[in-house]
Design an enzyme around this catalytic site. Structure first.
Site, mmCIF file in Angstrom:
data_model
loop_
_atom_site.group_PDB
_atom_site.id
_atom_site.type_symbol
_atom_site.label_atom_id
_atom_site.label_comp_id
_atom_site.label_asym_id
_atom_site.label_seq_id
_atom_site.Cartn_x
_atom_site.Cartn_y
_atom_site.Cartn_z
ATOM 1 N N GLY A 22 0.806 -1.213 0.000
ATOM 2 C CA GLY A 22 0.000 0.000 0.000
ATOM 3 C C GLY A 22 0.835 1.257 0.000
ATOM 4 O O GLY A 22 0.427 2.288 0.549
ATOM 5 N N SER A 75 4.734 -5.737 -2.608
ATOM 6 C CA SER A 75 4.935 -4.323 -2.912
ATOM 7 C C SER A 75 5.715 -3.651 -1.779
ATOM 8 O O SER A 75 6.780 -4.130 -1.391
ATOM 9 C CB SER A 75 3.579 -3.658 -3.170
ATOM 10 O OG SER A 75 3.733 -2.381 -3.769
#
Length: 533
Positions: free
Chosen positions: A164, A243
């Site tokens: 995120g 990520s």
């Protein structure tokens, strides 16, 4: 250990968890999933506390949700290293997820845009309540681990750190629910950490800057102290992330504070930690600017900034950090040198690692005005540009060429560089390349997008995703590889193709797509050119 027939306790639990009693059965709504619990609640005991959880939706697993692993980082504890959580109660009801960490709409917007791209209803995405009091973790385990017999083999532990951009996300997004993965024979833990300006903040008054990283270390320490009571093997902890969550793991591998807290790594769609790191002193200008914006007529020392309401602080941070990517910095405390320097000096944590990227990581992020020529001019030398153009398929659409370049540069090549560093540090690495594109025209336009692999790992295929038997088969195969990696520290799954260790048996990788294939990475030549100085 279970509680049976204790009507008074059941009444207390119902009040504490705001559940409704219906036909002698409790129904607990845990934000993204409904769990059923009858008269029996699973319990584990650690540190003098009984943690009361829930039976899984299929009764094959048990869940312990919203367990605090640190004191709430509020008031004077804002921008402090997390302190261990303490309780004066003998029982903790772990049946609801905790609040997500303070954040803006970044992550929710990302999901809603993705759902819309697949033709789904963007309003179907469940939003989380946010709070500065957010340092909680969630545990799923197989039901067979209840009251494990003495001497019974402990289960491997899989700890997931969400992505995120380090400014959004939470530990119980729909694709991080650990029930299906736990059912296969693992203890699954998902953790929270402070985000944005709350988690990554440098100021002259502060010694530390990487509070999010310290949160992750605190969660891993809690796991070391308590997971054996859940049935987990504290000597076999796999830390996984996607990520920004994965990129944080690279810093954990370089942090002396994290050594010994985990043993294996699953590293998905990241790697930019290998390109360097800012120093705290260079980052302090953002902290000073934030203080000046909140206190234009007074000195904004750290005490003043800690007095600002969380919502006001978050709002004020947007213009200050608009062009800044939140990431760990070298602060001399949790991070003493860059990940690349740690690797070069042989000081990177020795781990076994699964690492990889997806075929179309950059596709959804491409600027409409960007071209191959403009990308090359901005990112490489003219000599490199000429060689890269020769490697691209000139007949393919420009957008596909651009995606291939940006994905290689931002995800694939750094991941391969990290895999090499792990091997050089004495560990082992297995590299994957995820290429599966779901069926349908809309799915074809999205490709194997950033985050596309997550529903396959957790077997949590969203209703809005076109999911076929082929997707379920690939999900089962990936889960088998992952489980064997957790258990045996190498992904050797019976009945599936052999996955060669990277560099130890050549540089072939495992392609996770319509079929499982072992072959040279399709971006290998691009990475060789991009690595040239």
């Amino acid at each position: 250990m279970t509680y049976r027939g204790l009507s008074l306790l059941l009444l207390m639990l119902s009040l504490l968890t705001a559940c409704q009693l219906e036909s002698g059965k409790k129904q607990v709504r845990a934000k993204t999933q409904t769990y059923q619990a009858a008269d029996d609640f699973p319990v584990f005991s650690s540190g003098g506390i009984d943690y009361v959880g829930l039976a899984g939706s299929n009764n094959n697993t048990e869940a312990f949700l919203g367990i605090p692993f640190a004191q709430p980082p509020v008031g004077e504890l804002r921008w402090q290293a997390p302190l261990p959580w303490q309780s004066d109660q003998a029982t903790f009801v772990a049946q609801e997820f905790g609040d997500a960490c303070m954040q803006g709409p970044h992550l929710a917007n990302w999901y809603q845009d993705l759902i819309s791209s697949f033709g789904g209803d963007p309003n179907s995405f469940p939003l989380a309540k946010v709070s500065e009091d957010c340092l909680y973790l969630n545990i799923w385990r197989p039901a067979t681990s209840i009251e494990a017999e003495e001497g019974k083999t402990s289960l491997p532990v899989y700890v997931f750190i969400h992505g995120g951009s380090n400014k959004g996300g939470w530990s119980y997004e729909p694709n991080y629910i650990g029930e299906q993965l736990a059912e296969q024979g693992a203890i699954v833990v998902t953790i929270a950490y402070r985000l944005g300006v709350f988690g990554f903040f440098a100021h002259p008054d502060l010694e530390q800057a990487n509070f999010a990283l310290l949160d992750q270390i605190a969660a891993l320490q809690w796991i070391q102290d308590n997971i054996a009571a859940v049935g987990g093997d504290l000597a076999n902890v796999t830390v996984a992330g996607e990520s920004a969550g994965a990129n944080n793991i690279a810093y954990l591998m370089a942090s002396p504070l994290a050594h010994g807290l985990f043993h294996n790594v699953v590293f998905e769609s990241a790697g930019w930690a290998m390109s360097g790191a800012m120093h705290k002193v260079d980052y302090e200008s953002f902290g000073r600017e934030l203080g000046a914006s909140l206190f234009p007529n007074a000195k904004a020392d750290i005490s003043a900034l800690r007095s600002v309401a969380a919502e006001q602080l978050l709002e004020a941070s947007y213009p200050v950090y608009q062009q800044h990517f939140y990431d760990p910095v070298i602060d001399g405390y949790s991070i003493k040198q860059s990940v690349a320097d740690s690797a070069a000096r042989g000081e990177l944590m020795k781990v076994n690692m699964i690492v990889g990227a997806n075929a179309n990581e950059s596709l959804m992020y491409l600027d409409a005005d960007e071209t191959v020529d403009s990308w090359l001019a901005a990112n490489v030398s003219s000599a490199q540009a000429e060689k890269l153009l020769a490697e691209l398929d000139a007949d393919s659409p420009s957008r596909q060429q651009l995606d291939r370049l940006a994905t290689a540069n931002g995800y694939v090549c750094p991941s391969l560089e990290l895999a090499s560093a792990v091997v050089e540090s004495g560990g082992s690495a297995w590299v994957y390349y995820f290429t599966r594109v779901r069926e349908g025209k809309l799915a074809a336009e999205m490709g194997a997008y950033h985050g596309a692999e997550l529903p396959y790992i957790f077997d949590t295929h969203d209703d809005w995703l076109p999911t076929t038997d082929q997707d379920h088969r690939l999900s089962s195969q990936i889960m088998q590889y992952w489980l064997e990696f957790m258990q045996q520290r190498k992904p050797e799954a019976q009945g599936l193709p052999e996955w060669p260790a990277y560099l130890q048996a050549g540089d072939d990788v495992m392609v996770l797509g319509d079929e499982l294939q072992v072959k040279a990475h399709s971006s290998r030549a691009l990475c060789a050119i991009l690595s040239q100085q």
